[in-house]
Design an enzyme around this catalytic site. Structure first.
Site, PDB file in Angstrom:
ATOM      1  N   ASP A 194       0.859  -1.183   0.000  1.00  0.00           N
ATOM      2  CA  ASP A 194       0.000   0.000   0.000  1.00  0.00           C
ATOM      3  C   ASP A 194       0.902   1.242   0.000  1.00  0.00           C
ATOM      4  O   ASP A 194       2.110   1.149   0.205  1.00  0.00           O
ATOM      5  CB  ASP A 194      -0.953  -0.019   1.201  1.00  0.00           C
ATOM      6  CG  ASP A 194      -2.183   0.852   0.961  1.00  0.00           C
ATOM      7  OD1 ASP A 194      -2.171   1.688   0.031  1.00  0.00           O
ATOM      8  OD2 ASP A 194      -3.173   0.717   1.711  1.00  0.00           O
ATOM      9  N   GLU A 223      -9.878   7.400   4.230  1.00  0.00           N
ATOM     10  CA  GLU A 223      -8.982   6.899   5.267  1.00  0.00           C
ATOM     11  C   GLU A 223      -8.360   8.075   6.012  1.00  0.00           C
ATOM     12  O   GLU A 223      -8.231   9.163   5.478  1.00  0.00           O
ATOM     13  CB  GLU A 223      -7.887   6.049   4.626  1.00  0.00           C
ATOM     14  CG  GLU A 223      -7.351   6.677   3.354  1.00  0.00           C
ATOM     15  CD  GLU A 223      -6.183   5.934   2.740  1.00  0.00           C
ATOM     16  OE1 GLU A 223      -5.513   5.161   3.427  1.00  0.00           O
ATOM     17  OE2 GLU A 223      -5.943   6.155   1.543  1.00  0.00           O
TER      18      GLU A 223
HETATM   19  C1  BGC Z   1      -5.116   3.102   0.375  1.00  0.00           C
HETATM   20  C2  BGC Z   1      -5.400   2.026  -0.633  1.00  0.00           C
HETATM   21  C3  BGC Z   1      -5.303   2.577  -2.022  1.00  0.00           C
HETATM   22  C4  BGC Z   1      -3.963   3.238  -2.229  1.00  0.00           C
HETATM   23  C5  BGC Z   1      -3.794   3.870  -3.591  1.00  0.00           C
HETATM   24  C6  BGC Z   1      -3.858   3.853   0.059  1.00  0.00           C
HETATM   25  O1  BGC Z   1      -3.681   4.948   0.895  1.00  0.00           O
HETATM   26  O2  BGC Z   1      -5.026   2.520   1.659  1.00  0.00           O
HETATM   27  O3  BGC Z   1      -6.667   1.455  -0.409  1.00  0.00           O
HETATM   28  O4  BGC Z   1      -5.496   1.547  -2.959  1.00  0.00           O
HETATM   29  O5  BGC Z   1      -3.785   4.240  -1.266  1.00  0.00           O
HETATM   30  O6  BGC Z   1      -4.534   5.020  -3.723  1.00  0.00           O
HETATM   31  C1  BGC Z   2      -3.566   9.902  -2.630  1.00  0.00           C
HETATM   32  C2  BGC Z   2      -4.295   8.628  -2.310  1.00  0.00           C
HETATM   33  C3  BGC Z   2      -3.524   7.867  -1.324  1.00  0.00           C
HETATM   34  C4  BGC Z   2      -3.185   8.734  -0.119  1.00  0.00           C
HETATM   35  C5  BGC Z   2      -2.350   7.981   0.874  1.00  0.00           C
HETATM   36  C6  BGC Z   2      -3.283  10.680  -1.367  1.00  0.00           C
HETATM   37  O1  BGC Z   2      -2.598  11.833  -1.654  1.00  0.00           O
HETATM   38  O2  BGC Z   2      -4.317  10.667  -3.486  1.00  0.00           O
HETATM   39  O3  BGC Z   2      -4.498   7.834  -3.436  1.00  0.00           O
HETATM   40  O4  BGC Z   2      -4.231   6.765  -0.927  1.00  0.00           O
HETATM   41  O5  BGC Z   2      -2.549   9.913  -0.492  1.00  0.00           O
HETATM   42  O6  BGC Z   2      -1.937   8.749   1.942  1.00  0.00           O
END
Ligand code: BGC
Ligand code: BGC
Length: 625
Positions: free
Chosen positions: A324, A515
């Site tokens: 990830d 998240e």
């Molecule tokens: C998320 C994933 C996601 C990845 C790419 C991560 O922060 O936990 O679910 O696929 O980013 O965007």
């Molecule tokens: C991205 C996401 C990723 C996240 C992780 C963001 O800036 O756009 O895809 O999951 O950072 O921290």
């Protein structure tokens, strides 16, 4: 120990029913070893001698530099096609809110042309025998959600409420089609997370707290997304590669803390959080994403026992493990730019959005120093190449030459929207109804509240950008809000909110989040009740519609309303789907709670009895919930 039994080809072709493809049984024995707890799974697609020989021949021509390059996945903003070629990069990703032109409303063709450039660069190596097509991955987690105008399906929590396996397969099919139009090969979906504490900000990415529901819906989604050998469409040009994520226990962390620690026994890990992997691997899912979280204090990105012994050796997963977003940097002794432990533990491709160049250099150094055994690199590269061969990308030519490439009309196509509308109808959960619904056809209504005309709130996170609140709603093309849907219906919509209509429809909900930002200490939700009170004082019926990513403590709203609908995060067709069911002419409420619904002030989370238990939901027809 259960051996997962593949359904016979005849069975599958005859029915293709959910049960025909139930590949594994749920059982569990006691002892603390991989073999006694985790089943052997027979993946839908077996390794073929011919393909393995091709991979062996290709790998014999690759040096360490070329091999390690395959294992590195930068973000498209941070690498040019030329550099991807120069460093033999195996894959790129576009993250939430990363658009190829840098503009949310850039031309649709921008996706495909960037895909073509990366592909062209990866194939133009000077030595055609070393040409390895690059893979592009993205989060198409509720439709192709980073693309303006795409069909946006309800988030998983709503699909869990619908719990319709056939619908899930169709959603997988449609999502693959829209992704294929843009030349992208791979989506980081489905999440097979089993959210056990709704304070987790990713609860809406979880179908249910019931592992069987999660496993079954995820399996169907994978079958639609990737196809299946017995259906003759496995990774055809209309299909894309899927990802079961986040391995493992992401939804089981203590207090629902994002990236936290799942403090559970191994039996529980398997029983609650492992079922989605058993079923999606059985269905042929080609990639598994490691979780940011820990199991009993040890980060998954460094967990050799779970990644290698359990997932790959015992369960027989022969695709590749993707890390990830900088997930490796949380492993002991690691940083974003260096992490031999993650590779040694079994992560095959590292998502290293920014620091990819340093990571590449460091990894090569670690291989040369013997810190990472060459055999581990060879295993990782073999897995990545296996997925690339299986996907057909060595033969399919440039992205623009693919069957669906550039067919702009498929993005947000009416048929796709009709499917999303069906998904909305089936996802709605009616928690209360005191003679307020269905609305009689000649009803007059006032449609109001912070969610009434709010595409962002209707879609939630992972929509056009990461958190879902930063892109102006004018770019939510093709969305029909609740208010707009009522205005287009046969109901009389009164614009004067001080008027006296038959019913007030009060739409409210959570401010979008993804998240990290979505974490809560308490599920209590303070809602401004003044509008509801005013309508009640005028003698009107109040129907409240909640848009949100999880059940919340909403006793006051529910008690004060005549009817209450949990609409979750219904997406682009949220408004029309709601009107369909609220009219009650042709459709009834079918959705059932995928999670327990708490009372307000349930500060001892999970200890008090819920207001409604999972499975609850009313219908017009008097069917016991
Ligand atoms: C998320 C994933 C996601 C990845 C790419 C991560 O922060 O936990 O679910 O696929 O980013 O965007
Ligand atoms: C991205 C996401 C990723 C996240 C992780 C963001 O800036 O756009 O895809 O999951 O950072 O921290």
């Amino acid at each position: 120990m259960p051996d997962c039994v593949a359904a016979s080809r005849r069975e599958i072709l005859a029915g293709v029913s959910a049960s025909a493809l139930t590949l594994c049984t749920f059982t569990n024995s006691g002892a603390q070893t991989a073999k006694s707890i985790w089943p052997k799974v027979r993946p839908a697609i077996a390794a073929s001698v011919d393909m393995e020989a091709k991979i062996t021949a290709l790998m014999a021509r690759m040096n360490v530099f070329q091999k390690v390059g395959q294992m590195v996945q930068p973000e498209i903003k941070n690498i040019s096609p030329d550099d991807a070629a120069k460093y033999h990069i195996g894959s790129v990703l576009s993250g939430g809110g990363s658009w190829p032109t840098g503009e949310v409303d850039g031309p649709l063709a921008g996706w495909l042309s960037l895909a073509n450039m990366f592909y062209g660069a990866s194939m133009d190596t000077g030595d055609s025998r070393l040409a390895i097509p690059i893979l592009w991955g993205t989060d198409a987690v509720h439709g192709h959600n980073n693309v303006m105008g795409a069909t946006i399906f309800p988030h998983n929590i709503g699909l869990g409420a619908a719990n319709n396996p056939g619908l899930m397969r169709d959603i997988g099919t449609v999502t693959a089609r829209e992704v294929a139009v843009t030349g992208i090969d791979w989506t980081f979906a489905p999440a097979v997370s089993v959210a056990k504490d709704s304070r987790w900000g990713r609860t809406y990415e979880s179908f249910s707290s019931d592992p069987k529901v999660v496993a079954n819906l995820a399996k169907e989604f994978v079958l639609g997304l990737q196809g299946h050998p017995a259906l003759g469409n496995f990774l055809s040009q209309q299909k894309v590669i899927g990802t079961a994520k986040h391995f493992i226990g992401d939804g089981g962390t203590t207090m629902g803390i994002d990236q936290g620690d799942a403090e559970v026994s191994e039996e529980e890990l398997y029983k609650n959080h492992g079922q989605g992997y058993v079923q999606t691997i059985g269905a042929g899912v080609q990639t598994v994403m490691a979780s940011f979280s820990s199991w009993n204090g040890e980060k998954l990105h460094g967990h050799k026992y779970l990644l290698t012994d359990v997932l790959k050796i015992q369960m027989g997963f022969d695709g590749f493990v993707i890390g990830d977003w900088n997930g490796h940097e949380q492993v002991k002794t690691c940083s974003a730019s260096s992490c031999s432990n993650a590779i040694n533990a079994g992560v095959d491709m590292i998502m290293v959005p920014e620091a990819w160049k340093a990571f590449l250099d460091n990894t090569i150094r670690q291989v040369k120093a013997g810190v990472i055994p060459m055999a581990r690199i060879d295993d990782a590269v073999r897995r990545i190449l296996r997925v690339k061969f299986r996907s057909g990308m060595f033969d399919d030519g440039k992205p623009t030459a693919h069957e669906l490439a550039g067919r702009a009309k498929l993005i947000g196509h009416a048929d796709h929207r009709a499917l999303a509308r069906q998904a909305v109808r089936e996802s709605l959960v009616l928690l209360k109804n005191e003679a307020a619904l269905p609305l009689s056809p000649d009803s007059s209504v006032i449609v109001t509240g912070p969610g009434a005309d709010n595409p962002n709130m209707q879609a939630g996170g992972w929509t056009l950008d990461w958190q879902g609140r930063d892109v102006n709603s004018k770019y939510y093309k093709g969305f029909t809000t609740v208010k707009a849907a009522f205005e287009r219906s046969d109901f009389t919509v009164m614009r004067d909110e001080a008027a006296r209509a038959d019913a007030a429809i009060f739409v409210f909900g959570e401010t979008p989040y993804a998240e990290m930002d979505g974490g809560l200490d308490s599920l209590d939700f303070d809602v401004d009740l003044s509008a509801i009170k005013a309508f009640k004082l005028r003698g009107m019926k109040v129907i409240s519609i909640y848009l949100g990513g999880r059940p919340r403590g909403l006793d006051a709203v529910i008690d004060m309303s005549d009817a209450f609908i949990a609409a979750w995060l219904p997406g682009s067709e949220g408004g029309v789907g709601l009107v369909d069911v609220m009219g009650g002419q042709a459709y009834d409420f079918k959705g059932r709670l995928p999670f327990d619904w708490p009372h307000s002030s349930d500060s001892n989370f999970g200890e008090g009895a819920p207001r409604h238990a999972r499975g609850y939901g009313l219908s017009y027809a008097k069917i016991a919930p």
